[in-house]
Design an enzyme around this catalytic site. Sequence first.
Site, PDB file in Angstrom:
ATOM      1  N   CYS A 152      21.257  12.260  17.511  1.00 35.48           N
ATOM      2  CA  CYS A 152      21.148  11.090  18.388  1.00 35.48           C
ATOM      3  C   CYS A 152      19.672  10.972  18.769  1.00 35.48           C
ATOM      4  O   CYS A 152      18.834  11.651  18.181  1.00 35.48           O
ATOM      5  CB  CYS A 152      22.073  11.196  19.603  1.00 35.48           C
ATOM      6  SG  CYS A 152      21.732  12.536  20.755  1.00 35.48           S
ATOM      7  N   HIS A 202      21.643  34.901  16.026  1.00 39.57           N
ATOM      8  CA  HIS A 202      22.170  35.490  17.259  1.00 39.57           C
ATOM      9  C   HIS A 202      23.380  34.777  17.837  1.00 39.57           C
ATOM     10  O   HIS A 202      24.156  35.392  18.573  1.00 39.57           O
ATOM     11  CB  HIS A 202      21.077  35.542  18.326  1.00 39.57           C
ATOM     12  CG  HIS A 202      20.019  36.541  18.030  1.00 39.57           C
ATOM     13  ND1 HIS A 202      19.036  36.866  18.934  1.00 39.57           N
ATOM     14  CD2 HIS A 202      19.763  37.291  16.918  1.00 39.57           C
ATOM     15  CE1 HIS A 202      18.226  37.772  18.413  1.00 39.57           C
ATOM     16  NE2 HIS A 202      18.646  38.042  17.178  1.00 39.57           N
ATOM     17  N   THR A 238      17.726  11.916  21.414  1.00 38.57           N
ATOM     18  CA  THR A 238      17.088  13.158  21.858  1.00 38.57           C
ATOM     19  C   THR A 238      17.828  14.398  21.376  1.00 38.57           C
ATOM     20  O   THR A 238      17.279  15.492  21.392  1.00 38.57           O
ATOM     21  CB  THR A 238      17.032  13.235  23.393  1.00 38.57           C
ATOM     22  OG1 THR A 238      18.372  13.244  23.895  1.00 38.57           O
ATOM     23  CG2 THR A 238      16.233  12.091  23.984  1.00 38.57           C
ATOM     24  N   ASP A 294      24.273   8.592  15.973  1.00 40.58           N
ATOM     25  CA  ASP A 294      24.392   7.286  16.610  1.00 40.58           C
ATOM     26  C   ASP A 294      23.309   6.410  15.992  1.00 40.58           C
ATOM     27  O   ASP A 294      22.662   6.804  15.014  1.00 40.58           O
ATOM     28  CB  ASP A 294      24.291   7.398  18.135  1.00 40.58           C
ATOM     29  CG  ASP A 294      22.907   7.788  18.631  1.00 40.58           C
ATOM     30  OD1 ASP A 294      21.999   8.064  17.807  1.00 40.58           O
ATOM     31  OD2 ASP A 294      22.715   7.816  19.856  1.00 40.58           O
ATOM     32  N   HIS A 348      25.691  40.843  18.767  1.00 40.68           N
ATOM     33  CA  HIS A 348      25.860  39.420  19.055  1.00 40.68           C
ATOM     34  C   HIS A 348      27.337  39.001  19.030  1.00 40.68           C
ATOM     35  O   HIS A 348      27.715  38.050  19.702  1.00 40.68           O
ATOM     36  CB  HIS A 348      25.034  38.581  18.083  1.00 40.68           C
ATOM     37  CG  HIS A 348      23.598  38.984  18.084  1.00 40.68           C
ATOM     38  ND1 HIS A 348      22.772  38.801  19.167  1.00 40.68           N
ATOM     39  CD2 HIS A 348      22.853  39.608  17.142  1.00 40.68           C
ATOM     40  CE1 HIS A 348      21.577  39.277  18.893  1.00 40.68           C
ATOM     41  NE2 HIS A 348      21.594  39.771  17.669  1.00 40.68           N
TER      42      HIS A 348
END
Length: 147
Positions: free
Chosen positions: A65, A98, A67, A8, A133
Amino acid sequence: MKIAIASDHAGYFLKEKIKDFLAKEGHEVVDVGCYSHVAVDYPEYGIKAVEKVLQGEVERGILICGTGIGMSIVANRFSGIRAALCHEPFSAKMARLHNDANVLVLGGRMIGDGMAVEIVKTFLETPFEGGRHERRLELIEKLKNLR
């Protein structure tokens, strides 16, 4: 490797730095926007990159973005996407080892350019470990049928 990248407005400048790094490393980058620092709605661009991953047009995705939280939420709404928000290389390594993460999410307002490059490098160079995993990823994939 062929990589879709999206941001963004808050992640635009970091996206451009990462694109430069990826090109220098020989990766093919598919930039699905945004294309400036003018305010946009991040879901529109996150969806475009995720669709490229799901359709097999690219091997991995990178979303950015402010955060990283919003893009993470968007990406993880899609079955088959395992998006990991990483703030340092160790989490990127573990996301691949993992969790077989296929989308890396970064916060453009949270980390500097140098750290972001190290995270991207680690994410792209680390293979999935498999083994125990695999079973865990299968359990997660079954969650798509829950409401």
